[in-house]
Design a protein around this motif. Structure first.
Motif, mmCIF file in Angstrom:
data_model
loop_
_atom_site.group_PDB
_atom_site.id
_atom_site.type_symbol
_atom_site.label_atom_id
_atom_site.label_comp_id
_atom_site.label_asym_id
_atom_site.label_seq_id
_atom_site.Cartn_x
_atom_site.Cartn_y
_atom_site.Cartn_z
ATOM 1 N N UNK A 118 4.377 -3.622 -3.223
ATOM 2 C CA UNK A 118 4.468 -2.169 -3.111
ATOM 3 C C UNK A 118 4.553 -1.536 -4.494
ATOM 4 N N UNK A 119 5.361 -2.127 -5.355
ATOM 5 C CA UNK A 119 5.581 -1.569 -6.684
ATOM 6 C C UNK A 119 4.303 -1.541 -7.509
ATOM 7 N N UNK A 120 3.467 -2.566 -7.352
ATOM 8 C CA UNK A 120 2.268 -2.686 -8.181
ATOM 9 C C UNK A 120 1.039 -2.048 -7.556
ATOM 10 N N UNK A 121 1.124 -1.608 -6.309
ATOM 11 C CA UNK A 121 -0.040 -0.991 -5.665
ATOM 12 C C UNK A 121 0.182 0.476 -5.309
ATOM 13 N N UNK A 122 1.424 0.917 -5.207
ATOM 14 C CA UNK A 122 1.684 2.305 -4.811
ATOM 15 C C UNK A 122 1.280 3.310 -5.890
ATOM 16 N N UNK A 123 1.595 3.092 -7.183
ATOM 17 C CA UNK A 123 1.229 4.096 -8.188
ATOM 18 C C UNK A 123 -0.279 4.103 -8.443
ATOM 19 N N UNK A 124 -0.824 5.231 -8.923
ATOM 20 C CA UNK A 124 -2.220 5.251 -9.370
ATOM 21 C C UNK A 124 -2.422 4.251 -10.505
ATOM 22 N N UNK A 125 -3.657 3.822 -10.680
ATOM 23 C CA UNK A 125 -3.946 2.776 -11.665
ATOM 24 C C UNK A 125 -3.483 3.163 -13.066
#
Length: 419
Positions: free
Chosen positions: A329-336
């Motif tokens: 979740x932490x690595x996929x939730x924010x924009x790139x």
């Protein structure tokens, strides 16, 4: 991904071998357990204060170049330490200085390596890639810790640092041959489909932008709360279970070694299971963390070592799956273009819990004993998460718009609502 995982396994083994030997080296130089703790704190301190800056650097700089340079620098520090140890020219001041330099480099290297590993697989395979990373970390920790004593016994302390330096150079040598997937934006200077307009503006790469996004993102704030209560009142099994095994259960150090081995095995099984998650969510992380808290509470009531061993395995499995889901979740939730800064903020938060948790837990054990700390801490974890779910059910979350990179359509009221 196979090359990256193999190189990281060797690097993790070398890192854990060096960390184990470093404690022995500090004791050898000073004869002080307090100095040993100081060396660990000095290496962790940069993560507390400048991880956000390191994450911002990861968002600004080309991903593969950043990883290659940071790994090479970590290797240089390890080789320098090995040389000083071999020449018997290393004192406590020098060791602390080298540990601090390692900590500073790691504030950039950590998020850069994590995101580069994600760039190697399609988006739908990210949970699996993160699970593989957790498995590599656990296996490297086991192997590195086991090799530390053998290496020092046969080749001397300097050899452990030299071996770790070689492992860093191995990772750096593999990086140029890695090929990110076509839809990546993590390394804009080499991604085949990266257009000039895709690059974020410099004004969108500031630390303030990352902090604002994190604070306004309820999912990330909820993850931080779950991590806080779990890290402070649970997970520190090296402390709580050690006191339980050697105290109320009246077993020896060898028995705690068995418990530690079961915990490690459960962590590996959990990493494999976590890698099979397709859609991790904050709710799943909370449920798993609450389940781990309840298992911890039951383990605190164990009447014998055998019962404790039976409970420790599912505890470790649940914790490992929860960690994998949380990382996904932490690595996929924010924009790139914000992921480096979000990981940097998370590193600072995690350092607070890792430094502050053991003293608080130790105080709790002094007051309530090992059983009381395990039972009370586990119930507090489960109760806090259940209360969070109840509050969330009563108050739906408002959508949080994210400022797009340059070249995207500007937000309008209608589009903001849709987002």
């Amino acid at each position: 991904m196979r090359w990256w995982s193999a190189a990281n396994f060797l690097s993790n083994a070398g890192t854990w071998m060096q960390l184990t030997v470093q404690n022995l080296l500090v004791l050898q130089i000073t004869g002080s357990a307090a100095a040993t703790g100081l060396s660990v704190s000095v290496q962790a301190a940069p993560a507390l204060f400048i991880s956000v800056l390191g994450g911002a650097a990861v968002d600004r700089w080309p991903r593969r170049t950043t990883v290659a340079v940071s790994q090479a620098l970590l290797g240089a520090v390890a080789f320098t330490t090995a040389l000083l140890v071999a020449l018997d020219r290393l004192d406590l001041t020098g060791l602390l200085l080298l540990a601090a330099v390692t900590g500073v480099i790691a504030t950039v290297d950590g998020p850069a390596c994590a995101l580069l590993g994600n760039d190697l697989v399609p988006a739908e395979d990210l949970p699996s890639a993160i699970g593989v990373g957790a498995l590599v970390h656990s296996a490297g920790r086991l192997v590195g810790t086991a090799l530390a004593g053998v290496t020092v016994g046969f080749l001397g302390t300097a050899s452990a640092y030299a071996a770790n330096g070689l492992s860093f150079l191995l990772v750096a040598s593999v990086v140029p041959f890695l090929r990110p997937v076509r839809d990546t934006r993590g390394d804009l200077d080499t991604a085949p489909d990266a257009a000039p307009g895709d690059a974020p503006r410099a004004s969108e790469l500031t630390v303030r932008e990352g902090l604002a996004f994190f604070a306004r993102r309820p999912r990330l704030v909820a993850l931080a709360c779950v991590s806080a209560v779990s890290s402070v009142f649970g997970r520190n099994y090296g402390l709580t279970l050690a006191v339980l095994v050697t105290g109320p259960l009246a077993a020896g150090a060898g028995a705690f070694g068995t418990v530690s081995a079961v915990l490690a095995a459960g962590g590996i099984v959990g990493a494999v299971l976590g890698g099979r998650l397709r859609r991790p969510s904050v709710r799943l992380v909370g449920v798993l963390a609450a389940a781990g808290g309840l298992l911890q509470a039951v383990a605190g009531l164990s009447p014998s070592l055998l019962v404790l061993l039976v409970l420790v395995l599912p505890m470790a499995v649940v914790e490992s799956v929860s960690d994998t889901a949380m990382t996904s979740v932490l690595q996929t939730d924010p924009p790139l273009h914000l992921r480096g800064r979000v990981l940097g903020i998370w590193s600072s938060i995690g350092t607070v819990w890792s430094l502050g948790g053991p003293p608080l837990l130790g105080l709790l054990m002094e007051t309530a004993g090992a059983r009381g700390a395990l039972v009370g801490g586990g119930l507090l974890i489960a109760g806090t998460i259940a209360a969070g779910f109840a509050v969330r059910a009563r108050r739906p979350l408002a959508p949080v718009p994210v400022r797009p990179p340059a070249g995207d359509v500007p937000l309008t009221p209608a589009l903001e609502t849709a987002a």
